[in-house]
Scaffold this motif. Structure first.
Motif, PDB file in Angstrom:
ATOM      1  N   ARG A   1      91.721  45.203  39.036  1.00  0.00           N
ATOM      2  CA  ARG A   1      91.531  46.116  40.158  1.00  0.00           C
ATOM      3  C   ARG A   1      90.052  46.222  40.530  1.00  0.00           C
ATOM      4  N   GLY A   2      89.211  46.304  39.500  1.00  0.00           N
ATOM      5  CA  GLY A   2      87.779  46.400  39.770  1.00  0.00           C
ATOM      6  C   GLY A   2      87.227  45.162  40.450  1.00  0.00           C
ATOM      7  N   TYR A   3      87.631  43.988  39.986  1.00  0.00           N
ATOM      8  CA  TYR A   3      87.134  42.758  40.607  1.00  0.00           C
ATOM      9  C   TYR A   3      87.685  42.593  42.022  1.00  0.00           C
ATOM     10  N   ALA A   4      88.921  43.087  42.239  1.00  0.00           N
ATOM     11  CA  ALA A   4      89.483  43.032  43.590  1.00  0.00           C
ATOM     12  C   ALA A   4      88.697  43.912  44.549  1.00  0.00           C
ATOM     13  N   LEU A   5      88.174  45.028  44.045  1.00  0.00           N
ATOM     14  CA  LEU A   5      87.376  45.927  44.888  1.00  0.00           C
ATOM     15  C   LEU A   5      85.936  45.442  45.064  1.00  0.00           C
ATOM     16  N   GLY A   6      85.534  44.464  44.242  1.00  0.00           N
ATOM     17  CA  GLY A   6      84.197  43.905  44.414  1.00  0.00           C
ATOM     18  C   GLY A   6      83.196  44.290  43.358  1.00  0.00           C
ATOM     19  N   VAL A   7      83.646  44.720  42.170  1.00  0.00           N
ATOM     20  CA  VAL A   7      82.703  45.067  41.119  1.00  0.00           C
ATOM     21  C   VAL A   7      81.969  43.801  40.668  1.00  0.00           C
TER      22      VAL A   7
ATOM     23  N   LEU B   1      80.214  48.750  36.240  1.00  0.00           N
ATOM     24  CA  LEU B   1      81.093  49.838  35.816  1.00  0.00           C
ATOM     25  C   LEU B   1      81.106  49.925  34.289  1.00  0.00           C
ATOM     26  N   LEU B   2      80.861  51.139  33.797  1.00  0.00           N
ATOM     27  CA  LEU B   2      80.946  51.413  32.364  1.00  0.00           C
ATOM     28  C   LEU B   2      82.304  52.049  32.080  1.00  0.00           C
ATOM     29  N   THR B   3      83.005  51.490  31.113  1.00  0.00           N
ATOM     30  CA  THR B   3      84.351  52.012  30.868  1.00  0.00           C
ATOM     31  C   THR B   3      84.734  51.862  29.398  1.00  0.00           C
ATOM     32  N   ALA B   4      85.615  52.768  28.977  1.00  0.00           N
ATOM     33  CA  ALA B   4      86.224  52.646  27.647  1.00  0.00           C
ATOM     34  C   ALA B   4      87.610  52.026  27.756  1.00  0.00           C
ATOM     35  N   LYS B   5      88.111  51.850  28.993  1.00  0.00           N
ATOM     36  CA  LYS B   5      89.422  51.254  29.236  1.00  0.00           C
ATOM     37  C   LYS B   5      89.225  49.756  29.451  1.00  0.00           C
ATOM     38  N   ASP B   6      89.591  48.984  28.475  1.00  0.00           N
ATOM     39  CA  ASP B   6      89.322  47.547  28.522  1.00  0.00           C
ATOM     40  C   ASP B   6      90.597  46.765  28.811  1.00  0.00           C
ATOM     41  N   THR B   7      91.453  47.328  29.666  1.00  0.00           N
ATOM     42  CA  THR B   7      92.723  46.665  29.962  1.00  0.00           C
ATOM     43  C   THR B   7      92.547  45.673  31.108  1.00  0.00           C
ATOM     44  N   GLU B   8      93.390  44.652  31.112  1.00  0.00           N
ATOM     45  CA  GLU B   8      93.316  43.624  32.140  1.00  0.00           C
ATOM     46  C   GLU B   8      93.611  44.166  33.543  1.00  0.00           C
ATOM     47  N   PRO B   9      94.636  45.056  33.733  1.00  0.00           N
ATOM     48  CA  PRO B   9      94.890  45.582  35.083  1.00  0.00           C
ATOM     49  C   PRO B   9      93.682  46.314  35.668  1.00  0.00           C
ATOM     50  N   ASP B  10      92.979  47.089  34.826  1.00  0.00           N
ATOM     51  CA  ASP B  10      91.804  47.795  35.329  1.00  0.00           C
ATOM     52  C   ASP B  10      90.708  46.812  35.755  1.00  0.00           C
ATOM     53  N   LYS B  11      90.517  45.776  34.966  1.00  0.00           N
ATOM     54  CA  LYS B  11      89.501  44.788  35.330  1.00  0.00           C
ATOM     55  C   LYS B  11      89.879  44.060  36.614  1.00  0.00           C
TER      56      LYS B  11
END
Length: 664
Positions: free
Chosen positions: A496-502, A484-494
């Motif tokens: 959530r992404g790892y929980a979904l399997g990124v 995932l490429l993102t400009a949002k480098d917040t911990e909650p987003d990360k």
């Protein structure tokens, strides 16, 4: 005394001779002896007793009986003794005697025994001679075996020496070729010096090619060269190889032509073997053709159960004399020529490589006219899914050098400029397919099953999180690594992404080097997952590996899919041919999707995975010790014992018989 001899057809009487002897034939062994008293007045008061010495040593009392009956007396010499007495008196001390000789049967006669002795002696002599010959033959065989072992060791030592020398040559060659490449790009170098450098580079490349050829020859001769089949279009490889030689050709009088059918078919072949065969044949054709043409043709022969690819290399060179045609494929054989000599390895290597690919090579040649080499390789046609386009290669179209099969990358990015920039960065190493949003990306992911997906996080219609959730929730796409490429480098987003399997996050702005490195790491991780998933199919898996796979939810999920496929194969494992369409239907997938899913999970296609399941099941049956190798081969659906041994050795590194002995 009177003898009455009983015979089968008549009776005869015989009287003792003056010497009290009588001779009887073997058939006269039943007889009666009649006794008489010379004084008639004593006839009623005289009693008799007798014994037949040699048959019975006891005296037998006869009383007034005057007849002695003997039946079936064995052959031999006997003494009949007869004594008398008057009633109630003592037996007389004297007795009459009669010597009786009964001849043996003809098969026990002295001449017969002599003949038997001679026969026994002859048979014993023959058996002894054969035994001595056997001992001598075994001794000669042991000597010959020892000699062959010594010759083999000497040959291996020589080949190891050549191999070591060849490996040592690669280091200085690398140091020669590198600076030469830099010199050719030096702008200050004069044209004259560039020509010299080009000549040096050309010959260094040739030497490097010969070194690699010797290494391949050593690998083939040592039977370390495996046959690695892969699906693809043979025309692409042939056209690319011919184009490479055409570009390197600096002879203006020589033209290299490639002729390929307008519509090619997808087949299974070993690309490395085919390329080495074609490189050797083209190099020889160009070397011995001063002017004219070198033509490469590709065509197919369709049989009932298989497809054969025919690659023909024709030249208009000097040709080969008829007396050399049967020897040119021998190791280190060189045809006497006025031009430069070779090593005599190239054609021998081509023959060995063709044999590994279950094919053969033939040659036709005439002096002064040219030569034609035809390589016939056994391939199998692959059914192309409906959504996969058919490759059309016109005769004049050739791919550029460097083109070839690449891993498929899906790029999902809504910003057009960034999408095109990332495409330009990645297209040199990957086949890139692009999507403008998450919905389009999901459709492409399901239809193409890429090897890796790079997606933006913030997109209209469906963002990166939604795309990730859909991808990991579908059986067809759950195994694909996602960045995932993102400009949002917040911990909650990360989180959530790892929980979904990124699999990885990259923060914009993106470094091309970092992107390439991250992709390489994920693909390497994917390859390690191949080994772990395949290990679950092995009956020899270690306990710690099993625990590791169970503790990894992603690997457990993907292994469950492969295990479901393996169980489906085991249900019909005795079928020699398994219909891939039926397997795909039972897995609730299309054939192409199942193929790409299994390829992405295990690195193997459907047929290779089916074969692995068969061989693993065969190993399990062999370890049970209840069946022999032939029975096991039939039980797992492989009716050819030769093919079964080959597959088993490729899987376990040893023959079934060796494996069974070690496990029992």
């Amino acid at each position: 005394m009177v003898f009455n001899t009983g015979e089968r057809e008549a009776q005869s009487e015989k009287y003792p001779s003056l010497t009290d002897m009588i001779s009887l034939e073997h058939e006269e062994n039943s007889f009666r002896v009649e006794l008489a008293v010379m004084d008639y007045a004593l006839n009623d008061i005289v009693e008799f007793s007798y014994k037949l010495q040699g048959l019975d040593d006891n005296w037998i009392f006869l009383g007034n009986e005057k007849n002695l009956d003997f039946r079936n007396i064995p052959y031999g010499k006997y003494e009949l003794r007869i004594r008398t007495r008057q009633k109630n008196e003592n037996w007389s001390a004297d007795y009459e005697r009669l010597f009786i000789t009964i001849s043996p049967p003809y098969y026990l006669s002295i001449p017969a025994l002599v003949l038997y002795s001679i026969l026994i002696a002859v048979v014993s002599f023959i058996l002894l001679s054969l035994y001595v010959k056997k001992i001598n033959a075994e001794a000669q065989l042991r000597v010959k075996k020892l000699q062959l072992e010594q010759d083999g060791k000497l040959h291996m030592e020589r080949m190891n020496f050549y191999t070591n020398i060849t490996h040592e040559l690669r280091t200085p060659l690398t140091l020669i070729l590198g600076p030469l490449e830099d010199l050719l790009h030096e702008e200050k170098l004069s044209s004259k010096h560039k020509d010299w450098v080009f000549i040096v580079q050309k010959n260094a490349n040739r030497l490097f090619s010969l070194v690699n050829q010797l290494l391949e020859f050593r690998k083939v001769e040592s039977q370390y060269k495996p046959l690695v089949l892969g699906e693809g279009f043979l025309s692409e490889l042939v056209a690319e190889t011919v184009h490479k030689h055409a570009v390197a050709n600096n002879n203006d009088r020589l033209e290299i032509i490639c002729k390929i059918a307008q519509v090619d078919i997808k087949t299974n072949f070993d690309a490395e073997i085919v390329q080495m065969i074609l490189d050797n044949l083209l190099s020889n054709a160009c070397k011995y053709t001063a002017s004219g043409t070198v033509e490469v043709c590709l065509r197919y022969e369709h049989e009932t159960l298989s497809t054969c690819a025919l690659i023909e290399v024709k030249d208009t060179g000097c040709g080969i004399a008829p007396e050399h045609l049967n020897k040119i494929f021998d190791k280190f054989y060189q045809v006497p020529r006025s031009v430069s000599q070779g090593t005599g390895v190239g054609l021998a290597l081509v023959k060995e490589l063709a044999a590994i690919h279950h094919g053969k090579i033939t040659v036709k040649s005439e002096l002064g006219i040219g030569s034609e080499f035809c390589v016939r390789l056994l391939t199998s046609a692959v059914v192309i899914p409906q959504n996969e386009p058919v490759v059309l290669l016109p005769e004049a179209t050739m791919p550029s050098p460097g083109e070839g099969p690449q891993q498929l990358l899906l790029l999902v990015e809504d910003d057009r400029d960034l999408r095109e920039y990332l495409n330009s960065v990645l297209c040199s190493k990957f086949e890139v397919i692009k999507a403008e949003n998450g919905i389009e990306g999901l459709e492409l992911a399901k239809s193409r099953i890429p090897d890796i997906i790079i997606s933006d996080l913030m997109m209209p219609d469906m963002d990166g999180f939604g795309l990730l959730q859909e991808l990991k929730g579908e059986r067809e796409t759950s195994h694909i690594p996602v960045i995932l490429l993102t400009a949002k480098d917040t911990e909650p987003d990360k989180e959530r992404g790892y929980a979904l399997g990124v699999d990885s996050y990259l923060t914009k702005p993106i470094s091309p080097q970092l992107l390439h490195r991250r992709i390489e790491n994920l693909l390497s991780k994917q390859k390690s997952m191949y080994n772990k998933v395949l290990a679950q199919l092995s009956t020899q898996i270690k306990q710690d590996s099993a625990t590791e796979s169970i503790n990894s939810p992603e690997l457990w999920r993907e292994n469950a899919f492969v295990q479901e496929f393996a169980n489906l194969v085991e249900e019909c494992i005795q079928d020699e041919v398994m219909d891939t369409a039926t397997l795909a239907n039972k897995m609730n997938m299309s054939q192409s999707t199942l193929y790409r899913k299994l390829k992405g999970l295990t690195g193997k296609n459907i047929n290779q995975l089916v074969r692995k399941v068969r061989i693993q099941k065969a190993a399990q049956l062999l370890r049970s010790g209840q069946y022999n190798i032939t029975e096991v081969s039939l039980m797992v659906g492989i009716n050819s014992s030769i093919y079964f041994r080959q597959c088993f050795k490729e899987e376990f590194g040893q023959l079934p018989s060796e494996y069974q002995k070690k496990k029992l």
